[in-house]
Design a protein around this motif. Structure first.
Motif, short mmCIF file in Angstrom:
data_model
loop_
_atom_site.label_atom_id
_atom_site.label_comp_id
_atom_site.label_asym_id
_atom_site.label_seq_id
_atom_site.Cartn_x
_atom_site.Cartn_y
_atom_site.Cartn_z
N PHE A 1 0.82 -1.22 0.00
CA PHE A 1 0.00 0.00 0.00
C PHE A 1 0.85 1.27 0.00
O PHE A 1 0.34 2.35 -0.26
CB PHE A 1 -0.99 -0.01 1.17
N ARG A 2 2.13 1.11 0.29
CA ARG A 2 3.01 2.29 0.28
C ARG A 2 3.82 2.39 -1.00
O ARG A 2 4.50 3.37 -1.23
CB ARG A 2 3.99 2.20 1.45
N ILE A 3 3.77 1.33 -1.81
CA ILE A 3 4.64 1.26 -2.98
C ILE A 3 4.42 2.49 -3.87
O ILE A 3 3.29 2.95 -4.02
CB ILE A 3 4.35 -0.08 -3.71
N GLY B 1 18.92 -5.24 10.45
CA GLY B 1 18.56 -5.43 9.04
C GLY B 1 17.16 -4.89 8.75
O GLY B 1 16.92 -4.27 7.71
N TYR B 2 16.26 -5.12 9.69
CA TYR B 2 14.87 -4.65 9.55
C TYR B 2 14.86 -3.12 9.39
O TYR B 2 14.23 -2.57 8.49
CB TYR B 2 14.08 -5.08 10.78
N LEU B 3 15.60 -2.44 10.28
CA LEU B 3 15.62 -0.97 10.24
C LEU B 3 16.26 -0.46 8.95
O LEU B 3 15.77 0.47 8.32
CB LEU B 3 16.36 -0.42 11.47
N ILE B 4 17.36 -1.11 8.55
CA ILE B 4 18.05 -0.69 7.31
C ILE B 4 17.12 -0.88 6.11
O ILE B 4 16.97 0.00 5.25
CB ILE B 4 19.36 -1.50 7.12
N ASN B 5 16.44 -2.04 6.07
CA ASN B 5 15.55 -2.35 4.94
C ASN B 5 14.40 -1.33 4.85
O ASN B 5 14.14 -0.77 3.79
CB ASN B 5 15.02 -3.78 5.10
N LYS B 6 13.74 -1.09 5.96
CA LYS B 6 12.57 -0.19 5.94
C LYS B 6 13.00 1.25 5.67
O LYS B 6 12.35 1.98 4.92
CB LYS B 6 11.80 -0.25 7.28
N HIS B 7 14.11 1.67 6.29
CA HIS B 7 14.58 3.05 6.09
C HIS B 7 14.99 3.26 4.63
O HIS B 7 14.65 4.29 4.02
CB HIS B 7 15.74 3.34 7.05
N SER B 8 15.67 2.27 4.06
CA SER B 8 16.13 2.42 2.67
C SER B 8 14.94 2.43 1.70
O SER B 8 14.92 3.23 0.75
CB SER B 8 17.09 1.27 2.30
N ASP B 9 13.95 1.56 1.94
CA ASP B 9 12.76 1.59 1.09
C ASP B 9 12.02 2.93 1.22
O ASP B 9 11.49 3.44 0.24
CB ASP B 9 11.81 0.42 1.44
N ALA B 10 12.02 3.49 2.44
CA ALA B 10 11.35 4.79 2.64
C ALA B 10 12.10 5.89 1.87
O ALA B 10 11.47 6.78 1.28
CB ALA B 10 11.28 5.12 4.13
#
Ligand SMILES: NC(=O)c1ccc[n+]([C@@H]2O[C@H](COP(=O)([O-])OP(=O)(O)OC[C@H]3O[C@@H](n4cnc5c(N)ncnc54)[C@H](OP(=O)(O)O)[C@@H]3O)[C@@H](O)[C@H]2O)c1
Length: 250
Positions: free
Chosen positions: A93-95, A152-161
């Protein structure tokens, strides 16, 4: 008695990981910036992401309802769902390009992989593991694995944001990402994903956990290299010092 499907599916995942790794250097999965015709029917990317990731959200919950796991099993279920609730429900939904074509073939392959991978991981956790007691969750191995997963979770979500922030109203094109780990690498979202499942493999200390980690590397490393090359070819001002996926190294 161990379900006879378990060793077959686990062996399939372990054998497929190196096969996929080699294939992905020759074939680029046709979605996102590498979308192209000739791969059969397509779905919208939002629908594709939701369908593709749904087995990893639904199957472990159904397995938990059927097998009444102990507290250790439930802790791993919550950690897993923290990733997959985001990936299957929030991320689509954020894509930033929800209507972009996404190959039905790739979606189906991802769906099948997620079925197999969730099944073997949670079959082991709920039905085979005997070591997930209190001492396991206070062990160095679990704590280190959990911290790697969380990082890894934080890096993944921050980078996608950061990628999402590149696309405002009416801007559907690509720009050079800046900030976060993009200062040093072209695919920090993939690095974050790899760290998550590396941390998972350490936390659960199982063959299915290791198989998932290896498969994630096999899937994302070749694509990270292609994305890095694509940035260099697409933007003449792309920072030369930036590496593909491991800061200062590769
Ligand atoms: N566990 C696994 O094996 C696995 C496999 C695949 C993906 N994933 C995860 O799923 C997520 C999405 O993967 P992905 O392959 O779609 O990642 P991606 O290629 O980095 O794209 C992520 C999103 O950002 C947009 N985007 C990318 N680069 C951009 C740029 N330079 N300027 C503007 N927008 C840009 C993309 O739009 P477009 O769609 O228009 O390109 C897409 O909506 C990631 O977090 C990844 O780690 C995991």
């Amino acid at each position: 008695m161990v379900n006879p499907y378990y060793p077959v599916l686990l062996a399939a995942e372990l054998i497929l990981a190196p096969v996929v790794f080699i294939l992905l250097f020759f074939i680029t999965a046709p979605y996102g910036r590498f979308d192209r015709r000739g791969w059969g029917p397509v779905l919208s990317s939002r629908t594709a992401w939701m369908l593709m990731e749904s087995p990893s959200l639904v199957l472990p919950v159904l397995m938990a309802l059927r097998s009444s796991p102990n507290a250790g099993g439930l802790i791993f279920l919550l950690i897993w769902l923290s990733h997959y609730f985001h990936r299957a429900v929030i991320y689509p939904f954020r894509i930033s390009s929800p209507g972009k074509p996404f190959s039905l073939l790739i979606m189906s392959w991802g769906f099948l992989f997620n079925m197999i991978n969730s099944y073997v991981n949670f079959y082991f956790i709920f039905h085979m593991a005997t070591h997930y007691d209190f001492s396991w969750f206070t062990s160095t191995r679990f704590i280190a694995g959990f911290l790697i997963f969380a990082g890894g979770y934080l890096i993944n979500k921050h980078s996608d944001a950061l990628l999402r922030s590149l696309r405002g109203e009416g801007n559907r094109g690509y720009s050079i990402p800046e900030g976060g780990l993009y200062r040093w690498i072209s695919a920090p979202n993939y690095l974050g994903e790899i760290l998550e499942w590396g941390g998972w493999a350490l936390m659960v200390w199982s063959l299915p956990g290791t198989a998932f980690f290896l498969f994630t590397v096999a899937n994302l490393l070749p694509r990270a290299m292609k994305i890095h090359k694509w940035y260099g070819e697409t933007f003449s001002s792309y920072p030369e010092e930036r590496k593909a996926i491991i800061p200062f190294f590769f």
